[in-house]
Design a protein around this motif. Structure first.
Motif, PDB file in Angstrom:
ATOM      1  N   ILE A  85       0.840  -1.207   0.000  1.00  0.00           N
ATOM      2  CA  ILE A  85       0.000   0.000   0.000  1.00  0.00           C
ATOM      3  C   ILE A  85       0.873   1.254   0.000  1.00  0.00           C
ATOM      4  CG2 ILE A  85      -1.653   1.332   1.372  1.00  0.00           C
ATOM      5  CD1 ILE A  85      -2.835  -1.356   2.304  1.00  0.00           C
ATOM      6  N   GLU A 130       3.862   1.525  -1.175  1.00  0.00           N
ATOM      7  CA  GLU A 130       4.470   1.650  -2.503  1.00  0.00           C
ATOM      8  C   GLU A 130       3.483   2.255  -3.493  1.00  0.00           C
ATOM      9  OE1 GLU A 130       7.179   1.326  -5.621  1.00  0.00           O
ATOM     10  OE2 GLU A 130       7.479   1.148  -3.452  1.00  0.00           O
ATOM     11  N   GLN A 131       2.220   1.796  -3.401  1.00  0.00           N
ATOM     12  CA  GLN A 131       1.209   2.348  -4.295  1.00  0.00           C
ATOM     13  C   GLN A 131       0.956   3.836  -4.020  1.00  0.00           C
ATOM     14  OE1 GLN A 131      -2.233  -0.098  -3.762  1.00  0.00           O
ATOM     15  NE2 GLN A 131      -1.335  -1.907  -4.811  1.00  0.00           N
ATOM     16  N   GLN A 167       3.821   5.878  -5.538  1.00  0.00           N
ATOM     17  CA  GLN A 167       3.705   5.967  -6.999  1.00  0.00           C
ATOM     18  C   GLN A 167       2.623   6.984  -7.391  1.00  0.00           C
ATOM     19  OE1 GLN A 167       5.656   4.685  -9.193  1.00  0.00           O
ATOM     20  NE2 GLN A 167       6.853   3.365  -7.786  1.00  0.00           N
ATOM     21  N   LEU A 168       1.532   7.030  -6.598  1.00  0.00           N
ATOM     22  CA  LEU A 168       0.458   7.989  -6.881  1.00  0.00           C
ATOM     23  C   LEU A 168       0.949   9.419  -6.660  1.00  0.00           C
ATOM     24  CD1 LEU A 168      -2.497   8.577  -7.558  1.00  0.00           C
ATOM     25  CD2 LEU A 168      -3.024   8.295  -5.110  1.00  0.00           C
TER      26      LEU A 168
END
Length: 369
Positions: free
Chosen positions: A344, A346-347, A350-351
């Motif tokens: 989560i 990492e996501q 990236q966002l």
């Protein structure tokens, strides 16, 4: 009964044993144990063995085993049994010599084999002498060699020697839980029934197999009838059965019913259960060995589950096992949660990068041109 042949002349093999008629069973009972008051029904298991013992002589299939014996009818069996009963101190060779007058057409080998077969059927001893072997050699029975110069009394004496033991062993108490039910449950022991008294209580460690003599009614009948088997030996053998199969235990009764054994319904004279090994002389060594197997630490999860002789130890082990399992489970859950949180994060990173890079003149340190 004299005109009834002892060896059936029809098609008989070890796979197709002959059937012993009720009147013949009654006759054999009166020959071997004339003072017994037991019913024929109580001898059902023994007569199954009797039929098998005759049928096994046909190995290999088709052999003319009738010609190997001097006795042809049940009346001949009476002659030999009575002679052995009256002369248990005579050498085997002398017995055969004196029986020649009763069987003038028989050769020595036929008479000697008949003596061996009578001892096998009457005394439940798997006699198979080396000079004139009786039937095939069987891997699951200890063969007893009746020597030419040995008497019947000497044969029995050599088979059942009183054990020598130390004072500590003599006074060693028997665990109240020492029964067949618990030996099978705690130690995963297999029971093999044997008609050979010589193999009673013999334990094979390689296969975890315990041999037990089930013909309790025959032992009781010997107590009432003859002295060929020592009375104290017979009484002690009965006590070993009462020790391992305690009367009044429902699980024991069910197990015997399942295995087709009926001796649980046959009552011994002495119903008191042995409490220490000093009460046994003939079977002391084998009982001590079996008791040692009984007291060994469990070697499988199944044994650990059933063995509750020490409740504190049982609860301690399984609580520790439960804590260990819960620790592993929570460790797996914690690791899984950590990996999910990392994914989560990492996501989210990236966002954030995508949002920065979508603006006019994004910083080159985060965005690729």
């Amino acid at each position: 009964m004299a005109d009834i042949p002892m060896f059936p002349r029809g098609f008989v093999t070890h796979e197709h044993p002959f059937q012993l008629e009720p009147k013949v069973q009654q006759y054999v009972k009166e020959v071997f144990w004339p003072h017994s008051k037991a019913s024929i029904a109580e001898y059902a298991s023994y007569f199954k063995y009797f039929q098998w013992a005759i049928s096994v002589l046909a190995w290999p299939d088709g052999i003319n085993y009738e010609m190997q014996f001097c006795m042809k009818t049940y009346q001949d069996l009476v002659k030999i049994t009575r002679y052995m009963e009256l002369h248990p101190d005579f050498d085997r060779s002398k017995m055969a010599e004196e029986l020649e007058c009763e069987f003038p057409d028989a050769d020595p080998g036929q008479i000697l084999r008949s003596l061996d077969l009578t001892a096998r059927l009457w005394l439940n001893l798997h006699v198979r002498s080396q000079d004139f072997p009786l039937g095939p050699s069987l891997s699951d029975m200890t063969e007893i060699d009746w020597l030419e110069k040995g008497s019947l009394n000497k044969l029995v004496e050599d088979c059942f020697q009183p054990s020598s033991y130390s004072i500590n062993e003599q006074n060693k108490a028997i665990d109240p839980a020492f029964t067949i039910k618990n030996l099978r449950r705690f130690c995963r022991i297999n029971v093999q029934w044997t008609a050979n008294l010589r193999d009673h209580l013999l334990y094979d460690r390689s296969t975890a197999t315990l041999h037990l003599f089930p013909h309790k009614i025959c032992l009781i009948s010997h107590l009432d009838s003859w002295n060929v088997l020592p009375k104290d030996f017979v009484a002690e053998t009965l006590r070993t059965l009462d020790l391992l199969f305690p009367f009044g235990e429902e699980d024991t009764r069910k197990y015997l019913d399942q295995t087709g054994q009926t001796f649980y319904r046959t009552s011994s004279r002495d119903l008191s259960r042995a409490t220490n090994f000093g009460e046994f002389r003939y079977w002391h060594k084998r009982l001590i060995e079996l008791h040692g197997v009984f007291n060994q630490a469990p070697r499988s999860i199944l044994q650990l589950w059933y063995d509750r002789r020490n409740p504190l130890q049982w609860w301690t082990f399984w609580l520790a096992a439960l804590i260990a399992v819960l620790t592993v489970v929570f460790g797996i859950i914690s690791s899984y949660t950590g990996f999910q949180q990392l994914a989560i994060a990492e996501q989210a990173y990236q966002l954030s990068v995508w949002q920065i890079c979508s603006q006019p003149n994004p910083p080159t340190a985060y965005c690729k041109t």
